[in-house]
Design a protein around this motif. Structure first.
Motif, PDB file in Angstrom:
ATOM      1  N   LEU A 296     -48.887 -35.922  -3.098  1.00  0.00           N
ATOM      2  CA  LEU A 296     -47.498 -35.644  -3.470  1.00  0.00           C
ATOM      3  C   LEU A 296     -47.366 -35.500  -4.982  1.00  0.00           C
ATOM      4  O   LEU A 296     -46.576 -34.701  -5.481  1.00  0.00           O
ATOM      5  N   THR A 431     -41.917 -41.027  -5.766  1.00  0.00           N
ATOM      6  CA  THR A 431     -42.659 -39.772  -5.925  1.00  0.00           C
ATOM      7  C   THR A 431     -41.792 -38.569  -5.601  1.00  0.00           C
ATOM      8  O   THR A 431     -41.808 -37.559  -6.316  1.00  0.00           O
ATOM      9  N   VAL A 432     -41.007 -38.670  -4.521  1.00  0.00           N
ATOM     10  CA  VAL A 432     -40.114 -37.574  -4.145  1.00  0.00           C
ATOM     11  C   VAL A 432     -39.067 -37.339  -5.224  1.00  0.00           C
ATOM     12  O   VAL A 432     -38.801 -36.195  -5.634  1.00  0.00           O
ATOM     13  N   ASN A 435     -40.230 -35.560  -8.431  1.00  0.00           N
ATOM     14  CA  ASN A 435     -40.263 -34.100  -8.336  1.00  0.00           C
ATOM     15  C   ASN A 435     -38.867 -33.507  -8.478  1.00  0.00           C
ATOM     16  O   ASN A 435     -38.666 -32.513  -9.180  1.00  0.00           O
TER      17      ASN A 435
END
Length: 452
Positions: A296, A431-432, A435
């Motif tokens: 990811l 992590t999401v 982004n």
């Protein structure tokens, strides 16, 4: 706390000296005056020769009291080193639910060997409990409880309690059944003590009994016990037959296990939080999450590469990337914890779910606004660039607003799919959101640079 540690050290030194002396009589005189929890704390500090002395000095019944205070992994270790006759008598004397938990931990061949040596009635009760699925009422209930008949008098019941009470795990609540073993009422020990001896149980029992189905989830049981302030909870089947009871100490164990599990899920360390676990095993359990998050993270690198032209225009933008990403990740994790906790406590329903979403979004807006104002001023002063301050400030404002929504909605959606919401772990959400934060950052920067 300091007094407690000093007292424990004194007891440990005294017990160790008596073991070295090799006198079981003096050892028993001191050791058996301690609470079973204190005995267990001292026992796990002993080396194997000293533990073998304890097996010889205590009867299996005396040893069972401290043995049931040990953690499951400790029980598994020690029962395999005990003399077989001693181990079997300890299992016979354990409460059936605790014995079932232990048997489930043991290697199959050793478990079958112990079952073959156990009392047939005790072994049957333990095997019956082991058939229930994990994390259900049936898996944690005990079958050592006392039932009453509605037509018996209080006096006769008290006589029965004197005889049967020592065998039951608790007698604070006594459950009343009919001729078909169906649960029809409950009587507290207090009700028995204060009632006239010639009154029938039917006249003093409560007919509205809070109970749990044998296949009910253990988290639901914990909430029920907390809601009604119970010391024990009866377990029934679909036809109201009384099968067992769950005591408050079992519920505390459930809460501990569920809390540990949620922490492990939220931190992506599932199954590896035991400090006694070796580094190789811990690494193997954590590796799937770490590797998944690494891939990811590659999306993050691709995102940065997609805005290469923007970075070349103002290289200083790269300095503030960690700031934007970190702030958004922190906000998302906070909202995640709020959502997971609300789901775990059962406080989320259709009526208030939108309220919580609006609350978290509003919180994100206010946090973003505050951070935007502060960071705009700091960057403008330190770097003499109002443009960079505006880009970073607006990016943080938008990122924090989006992050709180993501941190709230993801666990709610996972819970809607009947999955554990804690799998939306902190590292995953972070992590999401990293982004998303980068996309927002470079989108804002690209847009504003067109006008300056």
């Amino acid at each position: 706390m300091a007094i407690e540690r000093t007292e424990r050290a004194r007891h440990e030194a005294q017990v160790t000296a008596l073991i070295q002396k090799g006198d079981p009589v003096d050892f028993r005189d001191v050791f058996l005056t301690l609470h079973p929890g204190e005995q267990a704390d001292l026992f796990i500090e002993l080396e194997r020769p000293a533990r073998e002395f304890v097996y010889e000095a205590l009867s299996p019944e005396e040893f069972t009291d401290l043995f049931e205070k040990l953690e499951l992994d400790e029980q598994e270790q020690f029962i395999q080193e005990m003399p077989r006759p001693f181990a079997v008598r300890v299992l016979n004397d354990m409460y059936s639910d605790n014995a079932a938990d232990l048997m489930n931990q043991l290697p199959d061949d050793f478990m079958n060997e112990l079952f073959a040596l156990m009392d047939e009635t005790e072994a049957t009760e333990v095997k019956d409990l082991m058939r229930y699925p994990d994390d259900t009422a049936g898996a944690i209930m005990t079958t050592e409880f006392i039932v009453l008949k509605a037509d018996k008098t209080v006096g006769a019941t008290l006589e029965d309690l004197r005889e049967l009470g020592p065998e039951a795990e608790t007698i604070y609540y006594l459950y009343v059944i009919d001729a078909d073993n169906r649960l029809v009422g409950v009587v507290s020990l207090r009700d028995l003590i204060v009632s006239p001896l010639d009154v029938q149980i039917a006249d003093i029992m409560g007919r509205r009994v809070v109970s749990a189905h044998v296949l009910a989830d253990q988290e639901d049981l914990a909430r029920t016990v907390q809601k009604y302030d119970l010391l024990a909870l009866p377990v029934i089947d679909s036809e109201d037959h009384l099968l067992g009871i769950i005591t408050v100490d079992d519920v505390m164990d459930v809460i501990e296990r569920e809390t540990t599990e949620d922490f492990e899920e939220l931190s992506a360390t599932k199954g590896s939080s035991d400090i006694n676990m070796g580094p190789v095993e811990a690494a193997m359990k954590r590796a799937p999450w770490i590797i998944s998050l690494m891939f990811l993270g590659m999306i993050t690198a691709s995102t940065i590469g997609g805005f290469e032209d923007t970075l070349e225009t103002i290289v200083l933008l790269a300095v503030f990337m960690p700031l934007v990403m970190g702030s958004a990740g922190n906000a998302a994790t906070q909202s995640l914890v709020v959502a997971v906790r609300s789901i775990a406590l059962g406080t989320i329903n259709r009526k208030n779910v939108l309220k919580m979403i609006r609350r978290e979004f509003g919180t994100g807006l206010l946090l973003g606004l505050a951070c935007m104002v502060v960071i705009f001023g700091v960057i403008t002063v330190l770097y003499d660039s109002a443009l960079i301050g505006m880009i970073v400030g607006l990016s943080i404002f938008a990122s924090l607003s989006v992050a709180t929504i993501v941190g709230t909605l993801v666990p709610l959606l996972i819970n809607r799919l009947k999955l554990d919401p804690a799998v939306a772990s902190g590292p995953f959400i972070t992590t999401v959101v990293d982004n998303l934060g980068l996309i927002i950052y470079f989108t804002v920067a690209t847009s504003l640079l067109r006008f300056f």
